[in-house]
Design a protein around this motif. Structure first.
Motif, short mmCIF file in Angstrom:
data_model
loop_
_atom_site.label_atom_id
_atom_site.label_comp_id
_atom_site.label_asym_id
_atom_site.label_seq_id
_atom_site.Cartn_x
_atom_site.Cartn_y
_atom_site.Cartn_z
N VAL A 32 19.62 -4.79 23.67
CA VAL A 32 20.15 -3.59 23.12
C VAL A 32 19.33 -3.24 21.51
N GLU A 147 23.64 2.59 38.08
CA GLU A 147 24.41 1.59 37.76
C GLU A 147 24.36 1.22 36.05
N LEU A 148 23.01 1.71 35.57
CA LEU A 148 22.84 1.38 34.17
C LEU A 148 23.70 2.93 33.12
N LEU A 149 23.63 4.01 34.17
CA LEU A 149 24.71 4.30 32.81
C LEU A 149 25.54 4.42 32.84
N ARG A 150 26.56 3.80 34.21
CA ARG A 150 27.63 3.02 33.86
C ARG A 150 27.45 2.42 33.09
N LEU A 151 26.76 0.70 33.26
CA LEU A 151 27.47 0.33 31.98
C LEU A 151 27.19 0.77 30.87
N LEU A 152 26.00 1.28 30.48
CA LEU A 152 25.98 1.24 29.30
C LEU A 152 27.48 2.66 28.50
N LYS A 154 30.28 1.82 29.64
CA LYS A 154 31.05 1.42 29.50
C LYS A 154 31.24 0.07 28.14
N VAL A 155 30.28 0.46 27.98
CA VAL A 155 29.54 -0.83 26.31
C VAL A 155 29.76 -0.31 25.55
N GLU A 156 29.34 1.49 25.94
CA GLU A 156 29.74 2.72 24.82
C GLU A 156 30.77 2.50 24.06
N ASN A 158 33.29 -0.10 25.06
CA ASN A 158 33.65 -1.28 24.01
C ASN A 158 33.71 -1.16 22.93
N ALA B 31 22.01 7.95 25.77
CA ALA B 31 22.59 6.73 25.79
C ALA B 31 23.04 5.86 26.18
N VAL B 35 24.22 3.55 21.87
CA VAL B 35 25.01 2.75 22.09
C VAL B 35 24.42 2.06 21.14
N LEU B 38 26.23 2.07 17.70
CA LEU B 38 27.20 1.81 17.85
C LEU B 38 27.04 0.71 17.68
N HIS B 135 32.49 -8.47 22.22
CA HIS B 135 32.54 -7.34 21.97
C HIS B 135 31.81 -6.15 23.01
N THR B 136 30.46 -6.88 23.00
CA THR B 136 29.60 -5.64 23.51
C THR B 136 29.97 -5.09 25.07
N LEU B 140 33.25 -6.53 31.82
CA LEU B 140 31.62 -6.30 32.59
C LEU B 140 32.46 -8.37 33.06
N LEU B 148 22.73 -5.51 34.25
CA LEU B 148 23.11 -4.63 32.64
C LEU B 148 21.28 -5.23 31.89
N LEU B 151 18.11 -5.06 33.55
CA LEU B 151 18.14 -3.61 33.98
C LEU B 151 17.20 -2.77 32.47
N LEU B 152 18.19 -3.41 31.57
CA LEU B 152 17.81 -3.38 29.44
C LEU B 152 15.83 -3.58 30.24
#
Lengths: 174, 174
Positions: A32, A147-152, A154-156, A158, B31, B35, B38, B135-136, B140, B148, B151-152
């Motif tokens: 990240v 999927e990336l958007l969905r996971l991000l 979720k992370v956001e 969190n 996103a 992210v 945060l 936490h992040t 998941l 994730l 993709l990252l």
DNA sequence: ACCCATTTCTTGGCCGACCAAGGTAATCTT
DNA sequence: AAGATTACCTTGGTCGGCCAAGAAATGGGT
């Protein structure tokens, strides 16, 4: 000191070099951070031609979209620290992108709006932003993007809640 | 100009509020930015107890891991601007986390190492970093985490190459 | 009416991070 | 050996971003 408690120990590391310790302690966090930095640099490049610095596009987008707004409203919208927005607006005003005037209805508030001149930038910013998006997601198919958007997201979620508790949380629905 | 004076415009917007324009122009970029912010705040919180600011942990981790290194080596490792590292090290040195001395073998180079006192922080930083990671990624499952990361990594690759061309590219393999 | 709490914005300070430019030392070239 | 190039680091400036603290106006409670 100087390690030897360390990874590159004399006997030979268990894991091959190339994986910094920080990447092992938190691969996702590491990813990240790295992506964030590169993304900001990329944003800076595409925004350079528009005369904006990364971060300012969020403010301008909201102003273009919403017209004159109270500064407090803007702060809620972009979800940044008030002082950050204040300073950003001072620079944007000095650059001629923004106009500010006191709110007649509430003498402590300030009304902010995009300057007439700045409106020409709207299309450019959207183009730049689109290019950034394309560059960011190059080589990802539709499923991967979703999927990336969905996971991000979720992370956001969190990072907003739980131990850290996001400062401006309920601003979402309005 | 001023779009239509009002935020909640009389006619009713085409798209429902709650989706800012910037989110439509580039959802993934949006996103990532959110992210990133945060995540950095969360990092700041867990690192606060250790006496480090976000960003510094990368430097310290490398120093703990590698022992005394030339500053140029450190710069390559953390992949930051040289001036950024210089100033960071000045603060880290003043805080007692780091020691610097001229390299006898090359009088323009500087050798950097973690201070003896700082070594006690290693475990704390790893714990903090682990907590941040937990936490992040809360909520998941293993597959999602792996996806994730994958993709990252792809996004990072994108942002490093092509039009933007990452400044420090070949530093990877060593 | 009065005082206190809340909202709204600003200021100062600090950091990470970038760029541009400069100074010094090592190295390569001729 | 002298000169040009490169490597290494520093300085100064600018931005985004945070926090802490403050000034000013509004609003509530008694």
């Amino acid at each position: 000191m100087k390690a030897d408690p360390a990874p590159t120990d004399p006997a030979g590391p268990a894991c091959p070099p190339g994986l910094p310790a920080v990447a092992m302690a938190g691969p996702a966090s590491h990813a990240v951070s790295r992506v964030a930095r590169l993304h900001r640099i990329a944003a800076g490049k595409v925004l350079k031609g528009v005369g904006l610095y990364p971060g300012q596009e969020f403010v301008m987008m909201h102003l273009w979209e919403a017209g004159p707004v109270r500064q407090s409203e803007l702060i809620k919208a972009v979800e940044l620290d008030p002082s950050t927005v204040t300073k950003m607006l001072q620079r944007l005003e000095q650059a001629g992108h923004v106009r500010r005037r006191p709110d007649p209805a509430d003498r402590r508030a300030v009304l902010v709006e995009a300057s007439d001149a700045s409106c020409g930038l709207l299309a450019q910013v959207e183009r730049a932003w689109g290019e950034l998006e394309r560059h960011t997601l190059a080589g990802l198919d539709e499923d991967e993007r979703a999927e990336l958007l969905r996971l991000l997201a979720k992370v956001e979620e969190n990072l907003c809640t739980e131990t850290a508790e996001c400062p401006e949380r309920r601003a979402a629905q309005g």
